[in-house]
Design a protein around this motif. Structure first.
Motif, PDB file in Angstrom:
ATOM      1  N   CYS A  12       1.251  -3.831   6.008  1.00 27.34           N
ATOM      2  CA  CYS A  12       2.625  -4.091   6.443  1.00 27.34           C
ATOM      3  C   CYS A  12       3.467  -2.819   6.401  1.00 27.34           C
ATOM      4  N   PHE A  13       3.370  -2.068   5.310  1.00 34.19           N
ATOM      5  CA  PHE A  13       4.138  -0.831   5.203  1.00 34.19           C
ATOM      6  C   PHE A  13       3.699   0.179   6.249  1.00 34.19           C
ATOM      7  N   ASN A  14       2.397   0.239   6.506  1.00 33.31           N
ATOM      8  CA  ASN A  14       1.880   1.212   7.459  1.00 33.31           C
ATOM      9  C   ASN A  14       2.224   0.840   8.894  1.00 33.31           C
ATOM     10  N   LEU A  36      10.337  14.338   8.324  1.00 39.05           N
ATOM     11  CA  LEU A  36       9.929  14.664   6.955  1.00 39.05           C
ATOM     12  C   LEU A  36       9.653  13.396   6.154  1.00 39.05           C
ATOM     13  N   LEU A  37      10.556  12.410   6.270  1.00 33.12           N
ATOM     14  CA  LEU A  37      10.353  11.138   5.570  1.00 33.12           C
ATOM     15  C   LEU A  37       9.087  10.440   6.069  1.00 33.12           C
ATOM     16  N   GLY A  41       6.096   9.435   3.646  1.00 30.03           N
ATOM     17  CA  GLY A  41       5.720   8.029   3.556  1.00 30.03           C
ATOM     18  C   GLY A  41       4.281   7.767   3.948  1.00 30.03           C
ATOM     19  N   ILE A  42       3.860   8.320   5.071  1.00 35.35           N
ATOM     20  CA  ILE A  42       2.506   8.062   5.549  1.00 35.35           C
ATOM     21  C   ILE A  42       1.470   8.762   4.686  1.00 35.35           C
ATOM     22  N   ILE A 140      12.039   3.600   3.125  1.00 40.39           N
ATOM     23  CA  ILE A 140      12.435   2.795   4.285  1.00 40.39           C
ATOM     24  C   ILE A 140      13.909   2.407   4.185  1.00 40.39           C
ATOM     25  N   GLY A 141      14.336   2.001   2.983  1.00 36.26           N
ATOM     26  CA  GLY A 141      15.742   1.670   2.794  1.00 36.26           C
ATOM     27  C   GLY A 141      16.647   2.850   3.074  1.00 36.26           C
ATOM     28  N   PHE A 142      16.241   4.036   2.617  1.00 35.04           N
ATOM     29  CA  PHE A 142      17.022   5.253   2.863  1.00 35.04           C
ATOM     30  C   PHE A 142      17.091   5.550   4.360  1.00 35.04           C
TER      31      PHE A 142
END
Length: 222
Positions: A12-14, A36-37, A41-42, A140-142
């Protein structure tokens, strides 16, 4: 059961449209922060996927993320400025290019995780899944906190998407805090996991502060 749940969360996150949101942040703010995020994240996802022997989830997630990003890019098709911003490439072409380039940090991370796992063993590394998912939710929230103002222009009901973005900023921050609480209850603290949680807290604080500041400023008419 716990492992199955973590695997589902990993997929789900991916599947989050990292590339689209990176491109959108670039388009609206002229900022490389989104890319960058995305890389952070990945890379976190790739490391945990390899270390937990779940590279299949990583592959499925990459495909899902590409499809979701393509869908949102298609929804931006009526915006002429969006279509010309990434010249000489079209948004769809840039999506494919960034998605391919995004495999490089994943590949490097997978190799690093594999070497580290073979050298000391995953149990010695002992990174909690709760700390990984807390960090991902915080990122993700950021991301939503940086975008929700411009999300107001996504449709005719302008303020609908504005509030959707704001709510998602708070929601993912709340989920991140929930993972932190689960970690405190169920896991034994170690340096790496605590470090990841500390980074999560920084993202959470920045998200809540910035989102709240923008909402208050908007309500006040500034």
């Amino acid at each position: 059961m716990k492992k199955i749940g973590f695997n589902i969360l990993l997929i789900c996150f991916n599947c989050f449209p990292f590339v689209f949101f990176s491109m959108y942040l670039d388009y609206k703010n002229g900022s490389m922060l989104g890319y960058l995020l995305m890389i952070i994240g990945i890379s976190v996802i790739a490391f945990y996927a390899k270390a937990s022997n779940n590279t299949f989830a990583l592959i499925i997630g990459n495909i899902g993320s590409l499809i979701v990003s393509y869908y949102f890019i298609g929804k931006m098709g009526d915006n002429e400025h969006w279509g010309g911003y990434f010249k000489p490439l079209t948004p769809s072409q840039l999506l494919i290019l960034v998605s391919i380039l995004n495999l490089i940090p994943q590949f490097i991370t997978v190799i690093a995780a594999n070497k580290l796992k073979n050298k000391v063993g995953w149990k010695q590394i002992n990174i909690s899944g709760y700390s990984i998912y807390s960090l991902l939710c915080a990122i993700i929230g950021f991301t939503f906190s940086m975008l929700f103002q411009s999300m107001a222009y996504w449709g005719n009901e302008t303020m609908l998407w504005y509030w959707v973005g704001a709510v998602l900023s708070y929601l993912f921050s709340l989920i991140s805090i929930t993972f932190i609480l689960f970690f405190n209850i169920k896991e034994t603290p170690n340096f790496i996991s605590v470090l990841l949680l500390f980074i999560s807290v920084l993202f959470i604080f920045a998200t809540i502060f910035w989102t709240t500041f923008i909402i208050i400023a908007w309500q006040s008419g500034f």
